[in-house]
Design an enzyme around this catalytic site. Structure first.
Site, PDB file in Angstrom:
ATOM      1  N   GLN A   1      -9.497   7.463  34.072  1.00 28.20           N
ATOM      2  CA  GLN A   1      -7.970   7.316  34.410  1.00 28.20           C
ATOM      3  C   GLN A   1      -6.916   8.059  33.924  1.00 28.20           C
ATOM      4  O   GLN A   1      -5.904   8.520  34.663  1.00 28.20           O
ATOM      5  CB  GLN A   1      -7.592   5.549  34.245  1.00 28.20           C
ATOM      6  CG  GLN A   1      -8.071   4.665  35.152  1.00 28.20           C
ATOM      7  CD  GLN A   1      -7.887   3.382  34.603  1.00 28.20           C
ATOM      8  OE1 GLN A   1      -7.502   3.004  33.388  1.00 28.20           O
ATOM      9  NE2 GLN A   1      -8.272   2.289  35.251  1.00 28.20           N
TER      10      GLN A   1
ATOM     11  N   CYS B   1      -1.344  -6.669  36.600  1.00 25.38           N
ATOM     12  CA  CYS B   1      -2.323  -6.486  35.672  1.00 25.38           C
ATOM     13  C   CYS B   1      -3.262  -7.558  35.488  1.00 25.38           C
ATOM     14  O   CYS B   1      -2.620  -8.515  35.058  1.00 25.38           O
ATOM     15  CB  CYS B   1      -2.199  -5.420  34.609  1.00 25.38           C
ATOM     16  SG  CYS B   1      -3.486  -4.972  33.530  1.00 25.38           S
ATOM     17  N   THR B   2      -4.554  -7.638  35.522  1.00 26.67           N
ATOM     18  CA  THR B   2      -5.277  -8.895  35.597  1.00 26.67           C
ATOM     19  C   THR B   2      -5.462  -9.261  34.091  1.00 26.67           C
ATOM     20  O   THR B   2      -5.649 -10.309  33.874  1.00 26.67           O
ATOM     21  CB  THR B   2      -6.494  -8.782  36.131  1.00 26.67           C
ATOM     22  OG1 THR B   2      -7.310  -7.573  35.514  1.00 26.67           O
ATOM     23  CG2 THR B   2      -6.747  -8.574  37.595  1.00 26.67           C
ATOM     24  N   GLU B   3      -4.823  -8.520  33.012  1.00 25.97           N
ATOM     25  CA  GLU B   3      -4.833  -8.918  31.724  1.00 25.97           C
ATOM     26  C   GLU B   3      -3.545  -9.581  31.057  1.00 25.97           C
ATOM     27  O   GLU B   3      -3.388 -10.286  30.126  1.00 25.97           O
ATOM     28  CB  GLU B   3      -5.247  -7.773  30.708  1.00 25.97           C
ATOM     29  CG  GLU B   3      -6.548  -7.138  30.669  1.00 25.97           C
ATOM     30  CD  GLU B   3      -7.305  -6.550  31.954  1.00 25.97           C
ATOM     31  OE1 GLU B   3      -8.224  -6.354  32.194  1.00 25.97           O
ATOM     32  OE2 GLU B   3      -6.275  -5.924  32.572  1.00 25.97           O
TER      33      GLU B   3
ATOM     34  N   THR C   1      -9.303  -5.787  39.492  1.00 22.06           N
ATOM     35  CA  THR C   1      -8.326  -5.342  38.687  1.00 22.06           C
ATOM     36  C   THR C   1      -7.213  -4.844  39.652  1.00 22.06           C
ATOM     37  O   THR C   1      -7.599  -4.353  40.762  1.00 22.06           O
ATOM     38  CB  THR C   1      -8.930  -4.040  38.056  1.00 22.06           C
ATOM     39  OG1 THR C   1      -8.130  -3.033  37.608  1.00 22.06           O
ATOM     40  CG2 THR C   1      -9.761  -3.207  38.968  1.00 22.06           C
ATOM     41  N   ASN C   2      -6.206  -4.590  39.321  1.00 24.14           N
ATOM     42  CA  ASN C   2      -4.957  -4.042  40.093  1.00 24.14           C
ATOM     43  C   ASN C   2      -5.145  -2.701  40.181  1.00 24.14           C
ATOM     44  O   ASN C   2      -5.125  -2.083  41.385  1.00 24.14           O
ATOM     45  CB  ASN C   2      -3.582  -4.493  39.731  1.00 24.14           C
ATOM     46  CG  ASN C   2      -3.335  -6.063  39.757  1.00 24.14           C
ATOM     47  OD1 ASN C   2      -2.650  -6.198  40.821  1.00 24.14           O
ATOM     48  ND2 ASN C   2      -3.649  -6.780  38.877  1.00 24.14           N
ATOM     49  N   THR C   3      -5.125  -1.880  39.162  1.00 25.86           N
ATOM     50  CA  THR C   3      -5.154  -0.561  39.011  1.00 25.86           C
ATOM     51  C   THR C   3      -6.078   0.267  39.985  1.00 25.86           C
ATOM     52  O   THR C   3      -6.076   1.111  40.737  1.00 25.86           O
ATOM     53  CB  THR C   3      -5.136   0.042  37.536  1.00 25.86           C
ATOM     54  OG1 THR C   3      -4.089  -0.443  36.922  1.00 25.86           O
ATOM     55  CG2 THR C   3      -5.082   1.631  37.653  1.00 25.86           C
TER      56      THR C   3
END
Length: 233
Positions: free
Chosen positions: A52, A197-199, A83-85
């Site tokens: 990334q 963002c999933t975190e 995950t979004n990214t």
């Protein structure tokens, strides 16, 4: 019940949240000892994260496409990229499989539209906040205006995700920084803020701010449950 394909590990911290939310959702809908039928492939996030930040998105697409093919071979009826990214490479993944992808931005946008939200703040990795693959989808397909933090705040949000949340580290001063950024987005005209963002929901939840928050992990998980159980409930 359909089998949910989960492409996870980005990071495993949020994938664990997905797994819990999906199974709780199935249990809530169907009762008893019901749980979700899931085919999960969890990648090594260290490899993905390095690619990334090197801008080697085609290489990440190759890795995730192979993982998605394994999930499909395992019997999944549809795929979630947890995950979004990494929805940045969803088109490349989609081209390599025959089952549909349940897109996280679409699930989130549908909830925003249902709630009458027309302008929304977006928190996430720098890639999600700055590039068009996510926010432009909200604008073009759903008519939702998207507000992102300024450069300094984008750096803060991004660094906390990678240096703390993906490692399971929760700090009060980081929560306070996110609360400040959320409030600033609201003051700029955002009616709500996407935890894109999933975190992020590991750090900040609705009780931490009066600004409406949309947790993409929870929304994506609920959408998967709905698709998986169909008319069974």
């Amino acid at each position: 019940m359909k089998t949910i394909g989960m492409l996870g590990g980005m990071s495993w911290e949020s994938t664990a949240s997905y797994y819990k939310a999906i199974n709780e959702g199935v249990k809530e809908q169907l009762g008893g000892l019901h749980s979700a039928k899931i085919c999960l492939y969890s990648v090594d996030f260290d490899e993905i994260e390095k690619l990334q930040h090197q801008g080697r998105w085609d290489d990440t697409a190759d890795i995730l496409s192979k993982a998605a093919q394994s999930i499909e071979a395992g019997g999944a009826d549809f795929l979630m990229i947890c995950t979004n990214t990494m929805h940045k490479v969803a088109p490349q993944i989609e081209a390599k499989i025959s089952v549909p992808i349940l897109h996280i931005a679409d699930a989130t946008a549908e909830q925003l539209v249902s709630d009458g939200i027309k302008s929304v703040g977006l928190l996430g990795t720098r890639f999600t906040m700055e590039q068009d693959f996510y926010k432009q989808r909200l604008i073009d397909n759903f008519g939702i205006d998207v507000v992102v933090p300024d450069d300094a705040d984008r750096t803060t949000v991004h660094d906390i995700i990678y240096n703390e949340l993906c490692l399971g580290v929760i700090k009060e001063d980081s929560r306070e920084a996110y609360q400040r950024i959320v409030q600033h987005l609201f003051e700029q005209g955002a009616e709500a803020v996407i935890l894109g963002c999933t975190e992020i929901a590991l750090l900040i939840q609705q009780q931490h701010t009066s600004v409406p928050l949309y947790d993409t992990t929870e929304i994506h998980a609920i959408a998967a449950v709905t698709r998986a159980i169909g008319d069974l409930s």
